[in-house]
Design a protein around this motif. Sequence first.
Motif, short mmCIF file in Angstrom:
data_model
loop_
_atom_site.label_atom_id
_atom_site.label_comp_id
_atom_site.label_asym_id
_atom_site.label_seq_id
_atom_site.Cartn_x
_atom_site.Cartn_y
_atom_site.Cartn_z
N ASP A 1 -21.96 -15.25 -3.80
CA ASP A 1 -23.08 -16.17 -3.63
C ASP A 1 -24.01 -15.73 -2.51
N ILE A 2 -23.42 -15.26 -1.39
CA ILE A 2 -24.24 -14.77 -0.27
C ILE A 2 -25.07 -13.56 -0.72
N ALA A 3 -24.42 -12.65 -1.45
CA ALA A 3 -25.12 -11.46 -1.94
C ALA A 3 -26.25 -11.84 -2.90
N GLY B 1 -29.17 -13.30 -0.93
CA GLY B 1 -29.90 -12.23 -0.23
C GLY B 1 -30.77 -11.42 -1.17
N PRO C 1 -32.17 -7.02 1.33
CA PRO C 1 -31.24 -8.10 0.96
C PRO C 1 -30.14 -8.33 2.00
N MET C 2 -29.66 -7.24 2.66
CA MET C 2 -28.59 -7.38 3.63
C MET C 2 -29.02 -8.21 4.84
N SER D 1 -28.88 -11.72 3.74
CA SER D 1 -27.49 -12.16 3.60
C SER D 1 -26.87 -12.50 4.96
N PHE E 1 -28.56 -15.74 6.24
CA PHE E 1 -28.04 -16.92 5.54
C PHE E 1 -26.64 -17.27 6.03
N THR E 2 -25.82 -16.25 6.25
CA THR E 2 -24.44 -16.48 6.72
C THR E 2 -24.43 -17.15 8.09
N LEU F 1 -19.32 -12.13 3.46
CA LEU F 1 -20.44 -11.23 3.80
C LEU F 1 -20.00 -9.77 3.71
N ASN G 1 -20.20 -7.62 0.57
CA ASN G 1 -21.47 -6.95 0.27
C ASN G 1 -21.42 -5.45 0.51
N PRO H 1 -23.75 -7.79 -7.04
CA PRO H 1 -23.58 -9.25 -6.99
C PRO H 1 -23.24 -9.87 -8.35
#
Length: 441
Positions: free
Chosen positions: A108-110, A113, A125-126, A129, A132-133, A368, A371, A377
Amino acid sequence: MTNIKSSSAKIKKFFRALGPGLITGASDDDPSGIATYSQAGAKFGLATLWTALITFPLMAAIQEMCARIGIVTSVGLTTTLKNHYSKTLLYLMMFFSVPAIILNIGADIAGMGAVASLMFPSISPMIFSVAFTILLVILIIYLPYNKIVSVLKYLCLSLFLYIAVPFFTHPNWGNVFRSTLIPTIKFDKDFIEIVVAILGTTISPYLFFWQVTMEAEDVKSSRQLILARTKIVKNEEDAATTEKKESNFISLLIRKMRLDVNLGMLLSNLVMFFIILATGTALFGHGINQIDTVEQAAKALEPVAGKASYLIFTIGVIGTGFLAIPVLSGSLSYIVSETFGWKGDLNSKFYQAKPFYIVITVSLLLGLLINYLGLSPIKALLYTAILYGLTSPILIAIVLHISNNKKIMKENTNSKLSNFLGFLTLIVMTVAAIALIYLQF
């Protein structure tokens, strides 16, 4: 004007009355679910629309059992297992549940992102990610549970964006109704895999734990409120009066819960239906059959269905991620904390429940790190859904046994209809899992 104010007040009151069931149903449509439904639509068109009619009653029946267990016991599912069943069963449940939830969080995190980077291509994207984390850890630790629930309820509104998407793709509604009412079944690995993934992502084991625990938390809060208002002191009442009041209180909560759960599960299945419909029309109908990343699923909609549908899809993935990840990490922390007897819940401050919040933080960090494994993803999301599909029969069997156990549930055991739908769910999930394993070899 008075009528408008009155209607607005009623709507707000109704929305406030909804709780764990609505959030459970909405969080089920996380990026994992969105990816699975998008893959189903892209690969098989409208052929899997009928699954929404199957999953709704099955999902509603199991979540109602979980909610009832929480209301009657006032403790989490893990604690009920710990108190009434063998430790072997408890550790078996942990062994199956924890890895799947961590993989789900990571996927979901990936996904979040990846789609955020589509909106802001200059940022990788990283970076999104990681951001967001960190934001999720801060919100979960520092916001009290009541605030989290309020935020989650309003994030549920993001799901309605997906219902709008098919109206940009102009489907043939005759084909839609036929595909919905007449099941299509293909006995090949890819089709069975996607059906198991759909079943796994709609009837997800982590939701069982969340539903039981949140209902238990609501019962505790409601009981404390009643005691504070009426100043009832149990030891001043005779046992019969106390027991009758408790029974009436539980019955009232169960009646309210059923509306909440059914609406939550209906919302979840409506969103699933419309995502399959949107991608089945826009992507499959234009020869786009392979989706390897979440951002591809969003980007593929733009040239076919217009920029609006692409933006809706992208914003929806981020919104549902913020909705689902607190539920995922919270469920995992309740499982681990209750297993090892650590104190803590989402109502506690960090200093009061350090182990509880440390588990949440570690689960997000592990998610995380997934990733960096090089797993796309969309693949991680699909693997998560399939893993849930394989493990959920065990947990469904446990829920069925608990909800029929008079020692635990007293007079609130399953009705004949609940047992019929529960055992049907168990059979469907078991057959799907066996079929998938068979096709792998």
